[in-house]
Motif scaffolding. Sequence first.
Motif, PDB file in Angstrom:
ATOM      1  N   VAL A  54       0.838  -1.201   0.000  1.00  0.00           N
ATOM      2  CA  VAL A  54       0.000   0.000   0.000  1.00  0.00           C
ATOM      3  C   VAL A  54       0.869   1.245   0.000  1.00  0.00           C
ATOM      4  O   VAL A  54       0.674   2.168  -0.802  1.00  0.00           O
ATOM      5  CB  VAL A  54      -0.956   0.014   1.213  1.00  0.00           C
ATOM      6  CG1 VAL A  54      -1.636   1.370   1.357  1.00  0.00           C
ATOM      7  CG2 VAL A  54      -1.999  -1.089   1.078  1.00  0.00           C
ATOM      8  N   GLU A  80      -5.517  -2.917   4.161  1.00  0.00           N
ATOM      9  CA  GLU A  80      -6.693  -3.315   3.382  1.00  0.00           C
ATOM     10  C   GLU A  80      -6.978  -2.347   2.235  1.00  0.00           C
ATOM     11  O   GLU A  80      -7.814  -2.630   1.375  1.00  0.00           O
ATOM     12  CB  GLU A  80      -7.907  -3.436   4.304  1.00  0.00           C
ATOM     13  CG  GLU A  80      -7.767  -4.562   5.323  1.00  0.00           C
ATOM     14  CD  GLU A  80      -8.936  -4.639   6.286  1.00  0.00           C
ATOM     15  OE1 GLU A  80      -9.989  -4.040   6.010  1.00  0.00           O
ATOM     16  OE2 GLU A  80      -8.795  -5.303   7.335  1.00  0.00           O
ATOM     17  N   LEU A  81      -6.305  -1.203   2.241  1.00  0.00           N
ATOM     18  CA  LEU A  81      -6.487  -0.233   1.144  1.00  0.00           C
ATOM     19  C   LEU A  81      -5.608  -0.634  -0.040  1.00  0.00           C
ATOM     20  O   LEU A  81      -4.674   0.068  -0.425  1.00  0.00           O
ATOM     21  CB  LEU A  81      -6.127   1.180   1.612  1.00  0.00           C
ATOM     22  CG  LEU A  81      -7.067   1.833   2.616  1.00  0.00           C
ATOM     23  CD1 LEU A  81      -6.598   3.239   2.930  1.00  0.00           C
ATOM     24  CD2 LEU A  81      -8.497   1.867   2.087  1.00  0.00           C
ATOM     25  N   CYS A 132      -4.862   0.814  -4.951  1.00  0.00           N
ATOM     26  CA  CYS A 132      -5.014   2.270  -4.851  1.00  0.00           C
ATOM     27  C   CYS A 132      -4.126   2.983  -5.867  1.00  0.00           C
ATOM     28  O   CYS A 132      -3.067   2.491  -6.239  1.00  0.00           O
ATOM     29  CB  CYS A 132      -4.664   2.755  -3.445  1.00  0.00           C
ATOM     30  SG  CYS A 132      -5.810   2.208  -2.168  1.00  0.00           S
ATOM     31  N   CYS A 153     -17.285   6.385  -0.318  1.00  0.00           N
ATOM     32  CA  CYS A 153     -17.236   5.158  -1.105  1.00  0.00           C
ATOM     33  C   CYS A 153     -18.593   4.883  -1.738  1.00  0.00           C
ATOM     34  O   CYS A 153     -19.636   5.336  -1.256  1.00  0.00           O
ATOM     35  CB  CYS A 153     -16.797   3.969  -0.254  1.00  0.00           C
ATOM     36  SG  CYS A 153     -17.833   3.648   1.192  1.00  0.00           S
ATOM     37  N   CYS A 190      -9.199   4.020  -4.563  1.00  0.00           N
ATOM     38  CA  CYS A 190      -8.967   2.594  -4.311  1.00  0.00           C
ATOM     39  C   CYS A 190     -10.191   1.813  -4.776  1.00  0.00           C
ATOM     40  O   CYS A 190     -11.283   2.009  -4.237  1.00  0.00           O
ATOM     41  CB  CYS A 190      -8.735   2.330  -2.827  1.00  0.00           C
ATOM     42  SG  CYS A 190      -7.511   3.406  -2.051  1.00  0.00           S
ATOM     43  N   ALA A 245     -10.939  -2.317   0.156  1.00  0.00           N
ATOM     44  CA  ALA A 245     -10.855  -0.872   0.365  1.00  0.00           C
ATOM     45  C   ALA A 245     -12.234  -0.275   0.608  1.00  0.00           C
ATOM     46  O   ALA A 245     -12.403   0.610   1.452  1.00  0.00           O
ATOM     47  CB  ALA A 245     -10.192  -0.211  -0.836  1.00  0.00           C
ATOM     48  N   TRP A 296     -13.307  -1.146   4.124  1.00  0.00           N
ATOM     49  CA  TRP A 296     -12.539  -0.332   5.076  1.00  0.00           C
ATOM     50  C   TRP A 296     -13.115   1.078   5.157  1.00  0.00           C
ATOM     51  O   TRP A 296     -13.300   1.633   6.241  1.00  0.00           O
ATOM     52  CB  TRP A 296     -11.082  -0.303   4.637  1.00  0.00           C
ATOM     53  CG  TRP A 296     -10.116   0.310   5.622  1.00  0.00           C
ATOM     54  CD1 TRP A 296      -9.371  -0.349   6.549  1.00  0.00           C
ATOM     55  CD2 TRP A 296      -9.779   1.695   5.755  1.00  0.00           C
ATOM     56  NE1 TRP A 296      -8.589   0.545   7.255  1.00  0.00           N
ATOM     57  CE2 TRP A 296      -8.820   1.802   6.792  1.00  0.00           C
ATOM     58  CE3 TRP A 296     -10.194   2.852   5.108  1.00  0.00           C
ATOM     59  CZ2 TRP A 296      -8.271   3.020   7.189  1.00  0.00           C
ATOM     60  CZ3 TRP A 296      -9.653   4.079   5.502  1.00  0.00           C
ATOM     61  CH2 TRP A 296      -8.704   4.146   6.518  1.00  0.00           C
ATOM     62  N   CYS A 297     -13.387   1.660   3.990  1.00  0.00           N
ATOM     63  CA  CYS A 297     -13.914   3.022   3.951  1.00  0.00           C
ATOM     64  C   CYS A 297     -15.330   3.079   4.531  1.00  0.00           C
ATOM     65  O   CYS A 297     -15.695   4.057   5.201  1.00  0.00           O
ATOM     66  CB  CYS A 297     -13.903   3.549   2.517  1.00  0.00           C
ATOM     67  SG  CYS A 297     -14.338   5.299   2.389  1.00  0.00           S
TER      68      CYS A 297
END
Length: 214
Positions: free
Chosen positions: A38, A64-65, A68, A165, A188, A193, A196-197
């Motif tokens: 990342v 987890e991103l 990207c 997102c 991402c 991602a 996560w967002c």
Amino acid sequence: RILEESKLIVHHDDIYELTTIGQLVVGEMSPLVDITEVLDVDIDYWGERQLEFIPSSLLKRLHELNSCKVIIPGMTELHEINKVFFEKSMMSKNVVKVTTFLYPNFHVIYPEWIGSGLQIKLIVSAELLDKIKRDHLTEFRSYLGSEKMELFVYPGEIKFLSFGCNDYCAYFKFLRKTGEYDSKELLCCSPGAVEWCEELCDYYKAKSMLITEI
């Protein structure tokens, strides 16, 4: 041989296998490798960003991103929403944004999203809510009346520009460590991602107040 001597692998019948200790070590290495991937996208970008607004539980999962890209908009796109994010939103069922500003053409963006059937959750700073009430009351009353938008206000200090997102992508507009703004964006497009967002948005939504009328 070094791995064998360290009891990380064992050799038998021309086969090498991880020992129990080796499995533990590899399990700890995986997140490290992921976070390195990342950050390697643009280590200077990450090193210059304010990240303190991210709760520690999510900061530990920054790996987890994945998938990207750091995007630097051209001069003619500085004040426009990212085209990929906009188009992916048109294909989505839901979009959530936490933001401190409105794009100049928000009066085009939100009607198009609403017209496509998109459900929008918009979490704004207290300062932005004041501006909406002062300068854009008619438009936002219409958006809320469509029942396709939920508006929330976050009462605390905000140390970022915007993030959000849809069903396919997450985007981030971080501030520099100096508190200054630059045009760089992070986009991402991966399920991890997005999840996560979504959790980051939920964190701010839980601390925000629903605005039912303005």
